[in-house]
Each structure stands twice: as C-alpha cells, then as structure tokens.
Design a protein around this motif. Structure first.
Motif, short mmCIF file in Angstrom:
data_model
loop_
_atom_site.label_atom_id
_atom_site.label_comp_id
_atom_site.label_asym_id
_atom_site.label_seq_id
_atom_site.Cartn_x
_atom_site.Cartn_y
_atom_site.Cartn_z
N ALA A 197 0.95 -1.38 0.14
CA ALA A 197 0.13 -0.29 0.26
C ALA A 197 0.92 1.49 -0.46
O ALA A 197 -0.09 2.44 -0.17
N LYS A 198 1.99 1.15 0.29
CA LYS A 198 2.97 1.88 0.84
C LYS A 198 3.85 2.53 -0.45
O LYS A 198 4.41 3.12 -0.79
N VAL A 199 3.60 1.54 -1.71
CA VAL A 199 4.30 1.63 -2.49
C VAL A 199 3.43 2.22 -3.58
O VAL A 199 2.66 0.88 -4.33
N ALA A 200 3.34 2.90 -4.41
CA ALA A 200 2.85 3.14 -5.30
C ALA A 200 3.31 3.17 -6.80
O ALA A 200 4.09 4.41 -7.43
N LEU A 201 3.05 2.49 -7.86
CA LEU A 201 4.31 2.01 -8.83
C LEU A 201 3.39 2.55 -9.91
O LEU A 201 2.19 2.76 -9.59
N SER A 202 3.88 3.82 -10.76
CA SER A 202 2.96 3.90 -12.10
C SER A 202 2.67 2.80 -12.90
O SER A 202 3.41 1.53 -12.70
N GLU A 203 1.89 3.06 -14.29
CA GLU A 203 1.82 2.02 -15.11
C GLU A 203 2.82 1.88 -15.87
O GLU A 203 3.35 0.47 -15.70
N ALA A 204 4.23 2.65 -15.83
CA ALA A 204 4.82 2.78 -16.60
C ALA A 204 5.94 1.49 -15.91
O ALA A 204 6.79 1.14 -16.96
N ALA A 240 7.56 -1.73 -16.93
CA ALA A 240 8.93 -1.86 -17.07
C ALA A 240 9.61 -3.61 -16.66
O ALA A 240 10.46 -3.99 -16.82
N LEU A 241 9.03 -3.07 -15.40
CA LEU A 241 9.25 -4.18 -14.30
C LEU A 241 8.91 -5.98 -15.18
O LEU A 241 9.76 -6.91 -14.75
N LYS A 242 7.67 -5.45 -15.66
CA LYS A 242 7.04 -6.96 -16.13
C LYS A 242 7.88 -7.56 -17.19
O LYS A 242 7.89 -8.88 -17.15
N LEU A 243 8.40 -6.81 -17.92
CA LEU A 243 8.97 -7.19 -18.65
C LEU A 243 10.76 -7.66 -18.73
O LEU A 243 11.22 -9.22 -19.36
N LEU A 244 11.30 -7.12 -17.91
CA LEU A 244 12.09 -7.82 -16.85
C LEU A 244 12.48 -8.86 -16.30
O LEU A 244 12.89 -10.09 -16.15
N GLN A 245 10.75 -9.19 -15.59
CA GLN A 245 10.11 -10.72 -15.04
C GLN A 245 10.00 -11.58 -15.81
O GLN A 245 10.31 -12.46 -15.88
N LEU A 270 10.61 -3.49 -26.56
CA LEU A 270 9.01 -3.58 -27.16
C LEU A 270 7.43 -2.23 -26.44
O LEU A 270 6.31 -2.29 -26.63
N LEU A 271 7.92 -1.71 -25.56
CA LEU A 271 7.15 -0.07 -25.26
C LEU A 271 7.56 0.87 -25.71
O LEU A 271 6.27 1.49 -25.68
N GLY A 272 8.29 0.67 -26.93
CA GLY A 272 8.09 1.55 -27.55
C GLY A 272 9.12 2.80 -27.17
O GLY A 272 8.57 3.95 -27.39
N ILE A 273 10.07 2.73 -26.35
CA ILE A 273 10.49 3.82 -25.45
C ILE A 273 12.16 3.75 -25.67
O ILE A 273 12.41 2.27 -26.55
N ARG A 281 12.08 4.44 -16.16
CA ARG A 281 11.43 4.37 -15.76
C ARG A 281 11.60 3.00 -14.75
O ARG A 281 11.01 3.07 -12.91
N LEU A 282 12.96 2.63 -14.64
CA LEU A 282 13.06 1.59 -13.51
C LEU A 282 13.82 2.19 -12.44
O LEU A 282 13.91 1.46 -11.08
N ASP A 283 14.02 2.83 -12.79
CA ASP A 283 15.51 3.83 -11.58
C ASP A 283 14.29 4.36 -10.84
O ASP A 283 14.05 4.42 -9.94
N GLY A 284 12.78 4.70 -11.27
CA GLY A 284 11.72 5.29 -10.44
C GLY A 284 11.51 4.27 -9.41
O GLY A 284 10.65 4.55 -8.49
N ALA A 285 11.17 3.11 -10.04
CA ALA A 285 10.35 2.22 -9.40
C ALA A 285 11.99 1.80 -8.17
O ALA A 285 10.90 0.90 -6.91
N GLN A 286 12.98 1.12 -9.16
CA GLN A 286 13.56 0.94 -8.15
C GLN A 286 13.49 2.10 -6.17
O GLN A 286 14.09 1.25 -5.40
#
Length: 211
Positions: free
Chosen positions: A147-154, A158-163, A174-177, A185-190
């Motif tokens: 609940a404390k971690v609010a990851l964006s959809e983006a 990104a994490l799903k593809l690495l998963q 695949l994401l067109g970026i 995106r990964l840095d933000g999630a990290q």
C-alpha cells in the motif's frame, strides 16, 4: 493517506481482525507497521490507558526488554522467554496492570519492521495461537508495504518485461521507448521499492504482488 485508510489496506476486514486480537490479547495489544528509525509509519495502541500513561511518564521505552527484542530480532517470542535484561523492573510493573503474559511478533519487509505485541493476565499463548499471529502479521506487513508503494503503470510494465526475461534493449523496443527512457522507469521503481538494483526491484515487486 489517512490512518484508517492505511489500516483498511493492510488488514482486510480489519474490524473483525482487531476483535480477534482482543480475544487473544485480552489486556490489549500494540501493532505497528514500517519501523526503521524512530516511530513506525503506522501504529495502533490498544493497551490500557493507565499503563500507557505510566509507560510514557516513566519513559519506559528506554530499558524495556520487549522493545529491545522488537528492534533486535525477528520471529516470535513469549515474554517469559525474553532474555534481555530488565533492570528497571518494567515487566513486573506491567503485570500489575494485566500484562502478565504476552508475546511479540516481528517481521521485516523492505528493510522495515512490522510488529505485534499483545498481553493477557491469565495464561501463555498456545503454539497454535503463536503461529497464527505470526502468519497474520506477515500477511499484513506485506500488504502494508504494498500500500505504501505506488508504482506507476509505466514502471510496472517495465518491471514485468524484465520479470519475463527480456533484456533492457528488448523491453524498450516492446514498450516503444528508448533504453534511457526504460532506465528512467526502472530507476523510479527501484527508489520506491527501496531496492539496490533492478534485479532486486523486480523481486520486491513480485513479493509485494505489484506485478
């Protein structure tokens, strides 16, 4: 996010679950989530007010063997089995207010501790009760961290593809970026997950059921 909302997210059916805690900890309980330095991110104190007032007035936190165990250990412990010293006689004083028998449970999620202590005047908790409470706290701590971690959809994409085993260049295509865009995106999630690297971020997100 309000305390009530956070409680609802961490403990599904929280009113019923808190009643169950009272059934086992008939004197009261203390529940906290997200402790790292200082106070936890959330806590709920249901110990008797008279004992809480004495505890605070006497500054019993400093010297409380249960508090020391909570900070130093993980798992579960009956207070009667706590071997940390009690030079101020806090546990004897607590027993005078109905906290004669008790247990403490601590789990660690994302480098933060969540804990539950509860007490009763008449008996030790059974092994089955101990196991049940540790299991509940483990689930609640994970839900609280989620609940404390609010990851964006983006960030989740990104994490799903690495998963799924894609290299960063493949994931970016695949994401067109651009690869740099993917890394942002990964840095933000990290950072949100408190992870030390991308692999750890993926693992944390999986464990918290964010992806």
């Amino acid at each position: 996010m309000t305390k009530r909302k956070m409680l609802e997210l961490a403990i599904p059916g929280h009113e019923t679950e808190l009643e169950r805690l009272h059934d086992l900890g008939t004197t009261g309980f203390f529940l906290g989530f997200g402790l790292r330095y200082g106070e936890p991110d959330f806590f709920l104190n249901r110990y008797p007010k008279v004992w809480t007032d004495i505890y605070e007035a006497e500054n019993y936190f400093f010297g409380d063997p249960v508090a020391v165990w909570t900070i130093a250990r993980t798992g579960m412990m009956r207070w009667s089995a706590n071997h940390f010293p009690d030079p101020r006689g806090i546990m004897e004083r607590a027993a005078e207010h109905g906290l004669a028998y008790g247990a403490t449970f601590v789990v660690k999620v994302r480098s933060k501790r969540s804990f539950l202590s509860l007490a009763r005047p008449d008996r030790e908790l059974t092994d089955d009760e101990m196991d049940l409470l540790l299991s509940k706290l483990t689930t609640w701590a994970q839900l609280f961290a989620r609940a404390k971690v609010a990851l964006s959809e983006a960030e989740r994409d990104a994490l799903k593809l690495l998963q799924h085993g894609h290299r960063q260049s493949e994931a970016a295509d695949l994401l067109g970026i651009s690869v740099s865009g993917l890394k942002a995106r990964l840095d933000g999630a990290q950072k949100k997950l408190g992870a030390t690297n991308t692999t750890s971020a993926v693992s944390q997100a999986i464990r918290l059921r964010l992806i």
